[in-house]
Write a protein that holds these residues in place. Sequence first.
Motif, PDB file in Angstrom:
ATOM      1  N   ARG A   2      -0.191  -7.924   1.655  1.00 36.71           N
ATOM      2  CA  ARG A   2       1.158  -7.368   1.614  1.00 36.71           C
ATOM      3  C   ARG A   2       1.894  -7.756   2.900  1.00 36.71           C
ATOM      4  NH1 ARG A   2       1.582  -3.242  -2.364  1.00 36.71           N
ATOM      5  NH2 ARG A   2       3.534  -2.605  -1.386  1.00 36.71           N
ATOM      6  N   LYS A   4       4.701  -8.330   5.658  1.00 40.15           N
ATOM      7  CA  LYS A   4       5.902  -7.579   6.003  1.00 40.15           C
ATOM      8  C   LYS A   4       6.930  -8.436   6.728  1.00 40.15           C
ATOM      9  CE  LYS A   4       3.670  -3.036   6.247  1.00 40.15           C
ATOM     10  NZ  LYS A   4       2.399  -3.480   5.659  1.00 40.15           N
ATOM     11  N   GLN A  45       1.425  -9.465  -2.693  1.00 45.29           N
ATOM     12  CA  GLN A  45       2.474  -8.494  -2.945  1.00 45.29           C
ATOM     13  C   GLN A  45       3.602  -8.683  -1.930  1.00 45.29           C
ATOM     14  OE1 GLN A  45       2.790  -6.241  -5.320  1.00 45.29           O
ATOM     15  NE2 GLN A  45       0.752  -6.046  -6.238  1.00 45.29           N
ATOM     16  N   TRP A  47       6.680  -7.023  -1.921  1.00 41.40           N
ATOM     17  CA  TRP A  47       7.686  -5.975  -1.934  1.00 41.40           C
ATOM     18  C   TRP A  47       8.036  -5.462  -0.541  1.00 41.40           C
ATOM     19  CZ3 TRP A  47      11.149  -5.075  -5.302  1.00 41.40           C
ATOM     20  CH2 TRP A  47      11.883  -3.889  -5.292  1.00 41.40           C
ATOM     21  N   ASP A  48       7.117  -5.596   0.411  1.00 42.01           N
ATOM     22  CA  ASP A  48       7.369  -5.096   1.768  1.00 42.01           C
ATOM     23  C   ASP A  48       8.080  -6.105   2.663  1.00 42.01           C
ATOM     24  OD1 ASP A  48       6.175  -2.684   1.178  1.00 42.01           O
ATOM     25  OD2 ASP A  48       4.191  -3.316   1.833  1.00 42.01           O
ATOM     26  N   LYS A  51      14.317  -6.857   3.425  1.00 39.84           N
ATOM     27  CA  LYS A  51      15.378  -6.952   2.419  1.00 39.84           C
ATOM     28  C   LYS A  51      16.658  -7.478   3.075  1.00 39.84           C
ATOM     29  CE  LYS A  51      12.918  -5.144  -0.940  1.00 39.84           C
ATOM     30  NZ  LYS A  51      11.659  -4.911  -0.227  1.00 39.84           N
TER      31      LYS A  51
END
Length: 327
Positions: A2, A4, A45, A47-48, A51
């Motif tokens: 994940r 970041k 993944q 998603w982290d 944004k």
Amino acid sequence: MRPKSVEELVEFINEANRDRRRLLPICRGSKVHLGPPVEYDEELQLWDMPKVLEIDEEEMVVRTSACISAVELQEELKKRGRRLAVDPPLFRRSSIGGILSTNFYGPMAYRYMTPRDQLLSVRIVTGKGEFMRFGAPVMKDVAGYNIKRLIAGSWGTLAVLVEAYLRIYALPDTVAVLATSRRALQELRKLYTVGAAEVDGVLYLRFEGVKSEVEYRLSKAGRGDVFYDREAEEKWGAVTEAEELFASDEVVKVVAPPASLPDVQPGVKYLRYPLLGVMYIAGPPPVGVKTYWLKPQRRWEIENRDLMEKIKQVFDPKGVLSPGRLP
């Protein structure tokens, strides 16, 4: 895994190359179980990841991170009087990265073309762990090879999409959707519709523009139930989303010249784009047409396989990203 940050993403992909681990990049996972099967050891993944959302209203361009949901982006654009002109199946469940990676498109591609065509620039991390940028955040970009078009529709096999610059459009003054009966292709082309979708024998036509023009187009289109503005968007979204169809155990995509799109057996769910020569069928495909199995996952018969394998070697020589999806 994940990550970041972009730096962590590069590090994780480099580790996977060293350890010979195979990764499946995922944002929202709406299309994980569609298309050719993937042989992977671990999910990547995303998603982290940070944004990013920057809207340039004057240049009509949006900069967005890949894992922002399509609905969230559309809502933010709507606040500025702008929009994405895309309407693929499963839009509400998709991230921008998922739409671009698969190049899923809907009937509005007849007017606005596909997500690949609306893509201006990408920032990616390749299967070799290289952070790269292709294209430019401007409408006219003709310098060099159009690498960004390779990334769109590659199903995550060449690189991980980090950010994208996309064209955006002004919200139309009026939107109308006409629910009517099936029309001959030549007649349909004369209606100057933004898009056409057929479900269960009902043809839905979308019209956009100033109110007088929309009313004129509707008068030429003949009888049917007409929906305007908010109701039109709700009706169009329900048709193009195709949630019930994609919930079926079998889903195939059929591609053919528009005049040669086949009929389906009575009772079989389908979504047809008559102006584009594309349809989705919840069941076995008709004989004699080009088909791509989405569910259950099966290998695709792909043209130019040798060329695609060479491209894969350039971006991902050790086959770290989404192995097995495409050559």
